[in-house]
Write a protein that holds these residues in place. Structure first.
Motif, PDB file in Angstrom:
ATOM      1  N   ALA A   1       0.817  -1.218   0.000  1.00 59.40           N
ATOM      2  CA  ALA A   1       0.000   0.000   0.000  1.00 59.40           C
ATOM      3  C   ALA A   1       0.851   1.269   0.000  1.00 59.40           C
ATOM      4  O   ALA A   1       0.312   2.381   0.002  1.00 59.40           O
ATOM      5  N   ARG A   2       2.163   1.126  -0.034  1.00 59.22           N
ATOM      6  CA  ARG A   2       3.035   2.318  -0.070  1.00 59.22           C
ATOM      7  C   ARG A   2       3.055   2.920  -1.481  1.00 59.22           C
ATOM      8  O   ARG A   2       2.649   2.250  -2.440  1.00 59.22           O
ATOM      9  N   PRO A   3       3.548   4.173  -1.606  1.00 58.55           N
ATOM     10  CA  PRO A   3       3.597   4.787  -2.932  1.00 58.55           C
ATOM     11  C   PRO A   3       4.347   3.896  -3.924  1.00 58.55           C
ATOM     12  O   PRO A   3       5.337   3.251  -3.567  1.00 58.55           O
ATOM     13  N   ARG A   4       3.852   3.887  -5.138  1.00 64.71           N
ATOM     14  CA  ARG A   4       4.394   3.008  -6.172  1.00 64.71           C
ATOM     15  C   ARG A   4       5.912   3.168  -6.329  1.00 64.71           C
ATOM     16  O   ARG A   4       6.643   2.194  -6.491  1.00 64.71           O
ATOM     17  N   ASP A   5       6.387   4.425  -6.299  1.00 64.61           N
ATOM     18  CA  ASP A   5       7.834   4.614  -6.537  1.00 64.61           C
ATOM     19  C   ASP A   5       8.667   4.025  -5.397  1.00 64.61           C
ATOM     20  O   ASP A   5       9.761   3.488  -5.630  1.00 64.61           O
ATOM     21  N   GLU A   6       8.151   4.083  -4.176  1.00 63.56           N
ATOM     22  CA  GLU A   6       8.901   3.467  -3.069  1.00 63.56           C
ATOM     23  C   GLU A   6       8.922   1.946  -3.223  1.00 63.56           C
ATOM     24  O   GLU A   6       9.962   1.299  -3.030  1.00 63.56           O
ATOM     25  N   VAL A   7       7.781   1.381  -3.590  1.00 64.10           N
ATOM     26  CA  VAL A   7       7.714  -0.076  -3.753  1.00 64.10           C
ATOM     27  C   VAL A   7       8.661  -0.513  -4.872  1.00 64.10           C
ATOM     28  O   VAL A   7       9.432  -1.474  -4.718  1.00 64.10           O
ATOM     29  N   GLU A   8       8.653   0.225  -5.980  1.00 65.11           N
ATOM     30  CA  GLU A   8       9.533  -0.153  -7.094  1.00 65.11           C
ATOM     31  C   GLU A   8      11.006  -0.019  -6.715  1.00 65.11           C
ATOM     32  O   GLU A   8      11.833  -0.867  -7.063  1.00 65.11           O
ATOM     33  N   ALA A   9      11.330   1.049  -5.984  1.00 69.40           N
ATOM     34  CA  ALA A   9      12.724   1.223  -5.551  1.00 69.40           C
ATOM     35  C   ALA A   9      13.139   0.080  -4.616  1.00 69.40           C
ATOM     36  O   ALA A   9      14.281  -0.409  -4.680  1.00 69.40           O
ATOM     37  N   LEU A  10      12.215  -0.361  -3.786  1.00 68.30           N
ATOM     38  CA  LEU A  10      12.530  -1.489  -2.897  1.00 68.30           C
ATOM     39  C   LEU A  10      12.792  -2.757  -3.705  1.00 68.30           C
ATOM     40  O   LEU A  10      13.764  -3.476  -3.447  1.00 68.30           O
ATOM     41  N   PHE A  11      11.954  -3.013  -4.687  1.00 63.13           N
ATOM     42  CA  PHE A  11      12.153  -4.225  -5.500  1.00 63.13           C
ATOM     43  C   PHE A  11      13.507  -4.168  -6.213  1.00 63.13           C
ATOM     44  O   PHE A  11      14.222  -5.175  -6.285  1.00 63.13           O
ATOM     45  N   GLU A  12      13.864  -2.999  -6.728  1.00 65.55           N
ATOM     46  CA  GLU A  12      15.171  -2.873  -7.394  1.00 65.55           C
ATOM     47  C   GLU A  12      16.301  -3.122  -6.393  1.00 65.55           C
ATOM     48  O   GLU A  12      17.305  -3.767  -6.709  1.00 65.55           O
TER      49      GLU A  12
ATOM     50  N   GLY B   1       6.795 -15.686   2.025  1.00 63.93           N
ATOM     51  CA  GLY B   1       5.849 -14.638   1.645  1.00 63.93           C
ATOM     52  C   GLY B   1       5.257 -14.957   0.289  1.00 63.93           C
ATOM     53  O   GLY B   1       5.644 -15.925  -0.363  1.00 63.93           O
ATOM     54  N   ASP B   2       4.317 -14.122  -0.120  1.00 68.67           N
ATOM     55  CA  ASP B   2       3.630 -14.320  -1.397  1.00 68.67           C
ATOM     56  C   ASP B   2       4.382 -13.528  -2.463  1.00 68.67           C
ATOM     57  O   ASP B   2       4.288 -12.309  -2.525  1.00 68.67           O
ATOM     58  N   ARG B   3       5.135 -14.235  -3.300  1.00 68.76           N
ATOM     59  CA  ARG B   3       5.975 -13.564  -4.285  1.00 68.76           C
ATOM     60  C   ARG B   3       5.297 -13.476  -5.661  1.00 68.76           C
ATOM     61  O   ARG B   3       5.907 -12.988  -6.620  1.00 68.76           O
ATOM     62  N   ALA B   4       4.046 -13.948  -5.723  1.00 64.41           N
ATOM     63  CA  ALA B   4       3.392 -14.080  -7.039  1.00 64.41           C
ATOM     64  C   ALA B   4       3.332 -12.760  -7.804  1.00 64.41           C
ATOM     65  O   ALA B   4       3.432 -12.752  -9.029  1.00 64.41           O
ATOM     66  N   ASN B   5       3.173 -11.648  -7.093  1.00 69.26           N
ATOM     67  CA  ASN B   5       3.032 -10.376  -7.801  1.00 69.26           C
ATOM     68  C   ASN B   5       4.334  -9.581  -7.897  1.00 69.26           C
ATOM     69  O   ASN B   5       4.333  -8.425  -8.299  1.00 69.26           O
ATOM     70  N   PHE B   6       5.440 -10.192  -7.514  1.00 65.44           N
ATOM     71  CA  PHE B   6       6.729  -9.503  -7.644  1.00 65.44           C
ATOM     72  C   PHE B   6       7.150  -9.459  -9.112  1.00 65.44           C
ATOM     73  O   PHE B   6       6.770 -10.340  -9.900  1.00 65.44           O
ATOM     74  N   PRO B   7       7.980  -8.460  -9.480  1.00 63.77           N
ATOM     75  CA  PRO B   7       8.489  -8.436 -10.844  1.00 63.77           C
ATOM     76  C   PRO B   7       9.219  -9.736 -11.165  1.00 63.77           C
ATOM     77  O   PRO B   7       9.833 -10.344 -10.269  1.00 63.77           O
ATOM     78  N   GLN B   8       9.156 -10.123 -12.423  1.00 64.50           N
ATOM     79  CA  GLN B   8       9.717 -11.422 -12.817  1.00 64.50           C
ATOM     80  C   GLN B   8      11.206 -11.512 -12.499  1.00 64.50           C
ATOM     81  O   GLN B   8      11.690 -12.559 -12.049  1.00 64.50           O
ATOM     82  N   ASP B   9      11.963 -10.412 -12.711  1.00 64.37           N
ATOM     83  CA  ASP B   9      13.412 -10.507 -12.461  1.00 64.37           C
ATOM     84  C   ASP B   9      13.705 -10.746 -10.984  1.00 64.37           C
ATOM     85  O   ASP B   9      14.637 -11.467 -10.626  1.00 64.37           O
ATOM     86  N   LEU B  10      12.872 -10.176 -10.121  1.00 60.50           N
ATOM     87  CA  LEU B  10      13.058 -10.410  -8.687  1.00 60.50           C
ATOM     88  C   LEU B  10      12.733 -11.870  -8.346  1.00 60.50           C
ATOM     89  O   LEU B  10      13.495 -12.538  -7.625  1.00 60.50           O
ATOM     90  N   GLN B  11      11.632 -12.366  -8.875  1.00 62.03           N
ATOM     91  CA  GLN B  11      11.262 -13.765  -8.602  1.00 62.03           C
ATOM     92  C   GLN B  11      12.370 -14.717  -9.066  1.00 62.03           C
ATOM     93  O   GLN B  11      12.699 -15.690  -8.367  1.00 62.03           O
ATOM     94  N   THR B  12      12.932 -14.417 -10.230  1.00 61.66           N
ATOM     95  CA  THR B  12      13.990 -15.280 -10.765  1.00 61.66           C
ATOM     96  C   THR B  12      15.206 -15.270  -9.849  1.00 61.66           C
ATOM     97  O   THR B  12      15.781 -16.318  -9.514  1.00 61.66           O
TER      98      THR B  12
END
Ligand code: IPE
Ligand code: IPE
Ligand code: MG
Length: 251
Positions: free
Chosen positions: A71-82, A106-117
């Motif tokens: 539920a955090r701002p999209r840019d923070e979530v994306e920066a975290l995934f990177e 945790g539930d990784r189903a909605n993570f970006p594909q590169d992160l899941q890999t």
């Protein structure tokens, strides 16, 4: 709790779990972005993993991204995934060198594909390492965990002679000991949907420093604090066997 928790005078926790909180406030106090706070948090994470591995803690679980953090701002979530992608890549060789097995819950189903890999690759690369088990909770929620376990448990029809132990085998932490010591940094005194079932009898330590400021000094103090707890698991400890209930053991 049958099967999983018995009174113990072990001074070293078998399983330490950490809610690494305060990156955003640490950054704000310095006029930095929240993402810069998360980067500083990664340094503290590296210190903590090394420290607990050197102390001989068998299992370390770190809360890095909760179900609710979506539920955090999209840019923070994306920066975290990177950050997670680059951190896994950068840290994996040292983890393997130290004999640390890395897995994710945790539930990784909605993570970006590169992160899941990367997550799957890291799990496979480090599998079988025995010095320490490092569990990183990503997209994790305690209620999610109990619910997914309950669904699979019911579908299995398996009750067993000790249902609590059987059920534990369906949690994402199957095979790991219950949490002995749960540390939360950043001053908040709450669990925030972390390991709800697994922390039923954990010793809870809430400390004020923001996660990026946490050094081995605070972690060492945490272990020393844990070693002074008298864990009773609902029982009465016979007099002469240690401090009376309410007292802090001097062990
Ligand atoms: C914890 O720090 C890290 C994550 C939840 C990803 P926060 O980002 O929650 O930092 P504060 O609590 O806002 O200071
Ligand atoms: C808990 O921290 C989650 C992680 C540390 C990953 P939060 O910052 O998300 O928790 P709340 O919102 O303060 O309860
Ligand atoms: Mg927070």
């Amino acid at each position: 709790m049958p099967g999983s928790s018995t009174p113990s005078s072990e001074a070293l926790p078998a399983h330490v779990a950490v809610i690494m909180d305060g990156n955003g406030r640490w950054a704000k106090a310095r006029g930095l972005s929240r993402s810069e706070g998360h980067r500083a948090g990664l340094e503290a994470t590296r210190r903590a993993v090394r420290f607990f591995a050197e102390q001989g803690v068998g299992t370390l679980t770190l809360f890095a991204f909760s179900s609710e953090n979506w539920a955090r701002p999209r840019d923070e979530v994306e920066a975290l995934f990177e950050l997670f992608v680059s951190a896994i890549e950068a840290e994996l060789p040292e983890l393997v060198e130290r004999g640390i097995a890395l897995t994710f819950i945790g539930d990784r189903a909605n993570f970006p594909q590169d992160l899941q890999t990367r997550m799957t690759d890291a799990e496979q690369t480090s599998a079988g390492n025995e010095h320490m088990h490092l569990v990183v909770a990503l997209g994790y929620g305690g209620r999610w965990d109990i619910l997914q376990a309950a669904r699979r448990w019911v579908a299995s029809g398996e009750e067993g002679p000790d249902p609590e132990t059987t059920f534990s085998g369906y949690l994402s932490t199957a095979g790991l000991p219950d949490v002995d010591l749960l540390i939360r940094t950043g001053g908040e005194c709450r669990i925030s949907n972390f390991l709800l079932w697994q922390s039923a009898y954990a010793e809870l330590l809430f400390i004020d420093p923001f996660w990026p400021d946490v050094s081995t000094v605070e972690l060492q103090e945490g272990l020393a604090w844990y070693a002074r707890r008298q864990r009773r698991f609902g029982r009465v400890i016979a007099s002469g066997a240690g401090p009376e209930p309410g007292e802090v053991s001097s062990a």
